[in-house]
Design a protein around this motif. Structure first.
Motif, short mmCIF file in Angstrom:
data_model
loop_
_atom_site.label_atom_id
_atom_site.label_comp_id
_atom_site.label_asym_id
_atom_site.label_seq_id
_atom_site.Cartn_x
_atom_site.Cartn_y
_atom_site.Cartn_z
N ARG B 89 -0.26 8.30 6.98
CA ARG B 89 -0.30 7.26 8.01
C ARG B 89 -1.00 6.00 7.50
N THR B 90 -2.08 6.20 6.74
CA THR B 90 -2.81 5.05 6.18
C THR B 90 -1.91 4.29 5.23
N TRP B 91 -1.22 5.04 4.36
CA TRP B 91 -0.25 4.43 3.43
C TRP B 91 0.81 3.65 4.21
N ALA B 92 1.37 4.27 5.25
CA ALA B 92 2.44 3.64 6.02
C ALA B 92 1.94 2.37 6.71
N ARG B 93 0.71 2.42 7.23
CA ARG B 93 0.17 1.27 7.96
C ARG B 93 -0.11 0.10 7.03
N GLN B 94 -0.57 0.43 5.81
CA GLN B 94 -0.98 -0.65 4.88
C GLN B 94 0.17 -1.21 4.05
N LEU B 95 1.29 -0.49 4.00
CA LEU B 95 2.34 -0.84 3.05
C LEU B 95 2.86 -2.27 3.21
N ALA B 96 3.13 -2.66 4.47
CA ALA B 96 3.72 -3.98 4.69
C ALA B 96 2.79 -5.11 4.23
N GLU B 97 1.46 -4.85 4.30
CA GLU B 97 0.48 -5.90 4.00
C GLU B 97 0.01 -5.90 2.55
N SER B 98 0.10 -4.76 1.88
CA SER B 98 -0.53 -4.62 0.57
C SER B 98 0.44 -4.83 -0.57
N PRO B 99 0.25 -5.88 -1.38
CA PRO B 99 1.13 -6.09 -2.54
C PRO B 99 1.10 -4.90 -3.49
N MET B 100 -0.07 -4.27 -3.66
CA MET B 100 -0.16 -3.12 -4.57
C MET B 100 0.75 -1.98 -4.09
N LEU B 101 0.68 -1.66 -2.79
CA LEU B 101 1.49 -0.56 -2.26
C LEU B 101 2.97 -0.93 -2.23
N ARG B 102 3.25 -2.20 -1.91
CA ARG B 102 4.67 -2.62 -1.92
C ARG B 102 5.24 -2.55 -3.33
N ALA B 103 4.44 -2.93 -4.31
CA ALA B 103 4.89 -2.82 -5.70
C ALA B 103 5.13 -1.36 -6.06
N GLY B 104 4.22 -0.48 -5.65
CA GLY B 104 4.39 0.95 -5.92
C GLY B 104 5.69 1.47 -5.34
N ALA B 105 5.98 1.06 -4.10
CA ALA B 105 7.22 1.50 -3.44
C ALA B 105 8.45 0.95 -4.17
N ARG B 106 8.38 -0.29 -4.58
CA ARG B 106 9.51 -0.94 -5.23
C ARG B 106 9.77 -0.37 -6.62
N LEU B 107 8.70 0.12 -7.27
CA LEU B 107 8.83 0.60 -8.65
C LEU B 107 9.26 2.06 -8.75
N VAL B 108 9.30 2.78 -7.61
CA VAL B 108 9.65 4.21 -7.65
C VAL B 108 10.91 4.45 -8.46
N TRP B 109 11.91 3.66 -8.13
CA TRP B 109 13.24 3.84 -8.69
C TRP B 109 13.29 3.65 -10.21
N GLU B 110 12.44 2.78 -10.72
CA GLU B 110 12.53 2.37 -12.13
C GLU B 110 11.44 2.98 -12.99
N GLN B 111 10.66 3.91 -12.43
CA GLN B 111 9.46 4.31 -13.16
C GLN B 111 9.74 5.14 -14.42
N ASP B 112 11.00 5.62 -14.56
CA ASP B 112 11.32 6.30 -15.83
C ASP B 112 11.24 5.32 -17.01
N ARG B 113 11.21 4.02 -16.72
CA ARG B 113 11.14 3.04 -17.81
C ARG B 113 9.72 2.79 -18.31
N PHE B 114 8.72 3.22 -17.54
CA PHE B 114 7.35 2.89 -17.98
C PHE B 114 6.33 4.01 -17.77
N MET B 115 6.64 5.01 -16.92
CA MET B 115 5.68 6.10 -16.72
C MET B 115 5.98 7.24 -17.69
N PRO B 116 4.95 7.85 -18.28
CA PRO B 116 5.20 9.02 -19.12
C PRO B 116 5.75 10.16 -18.25
#
Lengths: 205, 205
Positions: B89-116
């Motif tokens: 719930r905390t994640w959901a509430r903060q997502l719209a406001e937090s650039p860090m969390l929005r970036a995390g959400a946006r990067l899910v799809w592409e993380q095979d390119r940079f996460m081990p």
């Protein structure tokens, strides 16, 4: 064949080739990374050939997303809860092989750019899941107090997430296992009645 | 302050500014659409200033994805099942406001390119959820036969899907409602014991 019929058949073949090429290009590049020129090149037709059948990149993406359920054909005769399960398993099994389904999965994120509000893939699949779950309630498979709409949204959400994580981790190879696990987790919450004991395809047979 | 301390403080401010700028650029453009130049411009530092702190675009994306749980702080004192719910719930509430969390959400799809392999966000969040659910089992809140790992994966899958659909439909405005609905659906499957009746934050209070 009369010339007009030949022409018609050729036009349909071209349209199908353009759709398939578009699906491949969208699956690889997403919506924003795709162009009508790339799609025409992939299909081996001219730009004019693409525009004869589709007015824009948006119209192509819409056709692919709106057509998703047509590409997912569950085993004949399955109905109610079994059909809901079979639809998700059929989708999961075909995803890695089907350019149309891979394009659909890849376009989820960007569909606000080309789908009209109220017709996105989430609502489309939720509607289909809810219809199967409603049949299950009508047939006494599920208890009537189950919130069909909420459960349908939950399944579509979980399958979407599973699809993304399976893509990142195994290029969709383990997606069927992940989808079966979702059903295994959820079944105790569905108020499944005794009539439903024979349910198949949730990875416990 | 001694000059070295001043320098150190300035370096930390620059590092934080670069991270924030990177989060904004990733949230807007995804990984492939972002460049170190765009990030430097947004942060108001030189290219050299970015490279002093981060070796590459990949390292920046890794830092943002790996740091996600730090940005999600549930209410103090919540533990076990309540903590698992509060984290989502905390994640959901903060997502719209937090650039860090929005970036995390946006990067899910592409993380095979940079996460081990083996350190992606799915595994990270599943581990955290599983730990809270295990505490819940240890405290007698959940029945011991519940498959903790499967339920944890299910929750992370469903939250990922809910996030994507909420983004497309309401720019994340209704995400808290969607997350609460997930828990409402799932609770009957968790074997929640009587000790757990006071659970909050699933939209029924």
């Amino acid at each position: 064949m009369a010339p007009r019929v030949v022409k018609q058949a050729r036009a349909e073949r071209t349209r199908a080739a353009v759709m398939l090429a578009a699906a491949e290009v969208f699956a690889e590049n997403g919506f924003s990374g795709a162009s009508v020129m790339k799609i025409a090149d992939r299909a081996g037709v001219t730009l004019g050939g693409v525009y004869f059948h589709f007015r824009s990149k948006e119209e192509l993406a819409r056709a692919i997303v709106a057509g998703q359920p047509e590409f997912v054909v569950p085993p004949e005769g399955s109905h109610g809860l079994q059909r809901a399960i079979d639809v998700t398993r059929t989708w999961a099994r075909q995803l890695a092989e089907s350019p149309m389904l891979r394009a659909g999965a890849r376009l989820v994120w960007e569909q606000d750019r080309f789908m009209p509000a109220g017709e996105n893939s989430h609502q489309q699949w939720t509607g289909l899941m809810a219809a199967d779950l409603q049949s299950a309630v009508d047939d006494g498979e599920l208890k009537p107090e189950v919130d069909i709409q909420a459960i349908a949204r939950m399944i579509v959400n979980a399958c979407t997430g599973a699809q993304m994580h399976s893509y990142v981790e195994t290029a969709h190879e383990d997606l069927v296992d992940r989808v079966e696990e979702i059903w295994r987790c959820l079944l105790p919450a569905l108020g499944v009645s005794d009539e439903c004991k024979g349910i198949k395809g949730i990875g416990r047979e």
